[in-house]
Design an enzyme around this catalytic site. Structure first.
Site, short mmCIF file in Angstrom:
data_model
loop_
_atom_site.label_atom_id
_atom_site.label_comp_id
_atom_site.label_asym_id
_atom_site.label_seq_id
_atom_site.Cartn_x
_atom_site.Cartn_y
_atom_site.Cartn_z
N ASP A 1 15.24 56.79 -18.07
CA ASP A 1 16.37 57.66 -18.40
C ASP A 1 17.63 57.27 -17.64
O ASP A 1 17.60 56.43 -16.73
CB ASP A 1 16.02 59.12 -18.08
CG ASP A 1 14.89 59.65 -18.95
OD1 ASP A 1 14.73 59.16 -20.09
OD2 ASP A 1 14.17 60.55 -18.49
N TYR B 1 5.32 54.67 -11.01
CA TYR B 1 6.64 55.11 -10.58
C TYR B 1 6.59 55.50 -9.11
O TYR B 1 5.57 56.02 -8.63
CB TYR B 1 7.11 56.32 -11.39
CG TYR B 1 7.68 55.99 -12.74
CD1 TYR B 1 9.06 55.81 -12.90
CD2 TYR B 1 6.86 55.87 -13.86
CE1 TYR B 1 9.59 55.52 -14.15
CE2 TYR B 1 7.39 55.57 -15.11
CZ TYR B 1 8.76 55.40 -15.24
OH TYR B 1 9.29 55.10 -16.47
N ARG C 1 10.80 53.14 -21.70
CA ARG C 1 12.16 53.58 -21.43
C ARG C 1 12.28 54.17 -20.03
O ARG C 1 11.33 54.74 -19.51
CB ARG C 1 12.58 54.66 -22.44
CG ARG C 1 12.41 54.28 -23.89
CD ARG C 1 12.73 55.47 -24.77
NE ARG C 1 12.45 55.20 -26.18
CZ ARG C 1 12.62 56.10 -27.16
NH1 ARG C 1 13.08 57.30 -26.86
NH2 ARG C 1 12.35 55.77 -28.40
N ARG D 1 9.50 63.48 -13.15
CA ARG D 1 10.46 64.37 -12.51
C ARG D 1 10.03 65.83 -12.59
O ARG D 1 10.26 66.62 -11.67
CB ARG D 1 11.84 64.17 -13.14
CG ARG D 1 12.44 62.80 -12.84
CD ARG D 1 13.59 62.47 -13.77
NE ARG D 1 14.65 63.47 -13.66
CZ ARG D 1 15.68 63.54 -14.52
NH1 ARG D 1 15.76 62.69 -15.53
NH2 ARG D 1 16.60 64.45 -14.36
#
Length: 260
Positions: A67, A126, A65, A213
């Site tokens: 966000d 990422y 997933r 994050r």
């Protein structure tokens, strides 16, 4: 409708490489029945295109997933098709002709029947883009964190150097994360400049909810306060989210690559 001549043929398993602009999406995952109508998701948009091609619903399996507001340059997904006449690589133009412009299929290929985009993934990478110049242009704003200054990159890399190996990442997950275990294998993390931007890259076998994050927000907060490099590793070892820093914004975060 299935073509009569293809009904007896085995389903082919097709793997996709997907890019998307997450600015106008609630995230990757399709919504629950109770939430339908509250916004768009990437998975639903691609499944609608697949249904138009096939004449029936086709489930899409994503590698993981992302966000709301998070982007992707290399999301991976797979689906099983009963259309025999289309070569695997032709799903790229076929799907792109049916998709909105903020979702693009970059590559498609046939994979073994047992391939599973989520469970077979070995590493996910990422990248987070921080704009360090005086001000980003308007069109860049959804794709960067406008930091407005150049941080101490050497200090950031010294702190991030401990993000390697099998680690309990409880200190950097959001409340409500439902993972069975908070231990992840991290392949490494680093900062490097790219023009007026600073790129934070991190790779792991998998990530907890908002983990990237949370890590970045903590690193930038510690650097801003002139912390010692060991303070970050102490937070990591504490497994205590209350000791970590703020969560970085979703803008600027990209699922960059998935390796199998």
């Amino acid at each position: 409708m299935k073509c009569p001549e293809t009904e007896s043929l085995p389903l082919r398993n097709i793997k996709l490489k997907i890019s998307y602009d997450g600015s106008r999406f609630l995230g990757w995952q399709r919504q629950s029945e109770q939430a339908v109508g509250k916004g768009r998701t990437v998975q639903e948009e691609i499944e609608k295109a697949l249904e138009k091609m096939h004449g029936h619903p086709v489930p899409l399996i994503g590698s993981g997933r992302t966000d709301s507001g998070v982007h992707a340059a290399g999301q991976a997904a797979n689906f099983h098709t009963d259309i025999a006449r289309i070569p695997p690589e032709r799903f790229v133009p076929a799907l792109n002709s049916l998709l909105p412009l903020d979702v693009r299929i970059m590559d498609s290929c046939e994979v073994p029947p047992s391939f599973h985009a989520r469970f077979d993934a070995r590493a996910r990478t990422y990248r987070f883009f921080l704009h360090c110049g005086s001000r980003p242009c308007a069109h860049e704003m959804p794709y960067v964190w406008a930091l407005g200054r150049w941080p101490d990159v050497r200090l950031l890399n010294r702190m991030a150097s401990c993000l390697r190996g099998e680690i309990d990442c409880s200190a950097f997950t959001a409340s409500g994360d439902q993972s069975k275990t908070r231990t992840r294998y991290l392949y490494g993390a680093r900062f490097f400049p790219e023009g007026e931007k600073l790129v934070f890259e991190i790779s792991a076998n998998a990530f907890l909810w908002k983990m990237v994050r949370s890590i970045l927000g903590t690193l930038i907060d510690l650097e801003r306060r002139g912390a010692q490099a060991g303070e970050f590793s102490a937070i990591l070892e504490s497994r205590d989210r209350s000791r970590a820093g703020p969560t970085a914004p979703g803008t600027g975060l990209f699922l960059w690559d998935v390796r199998y």
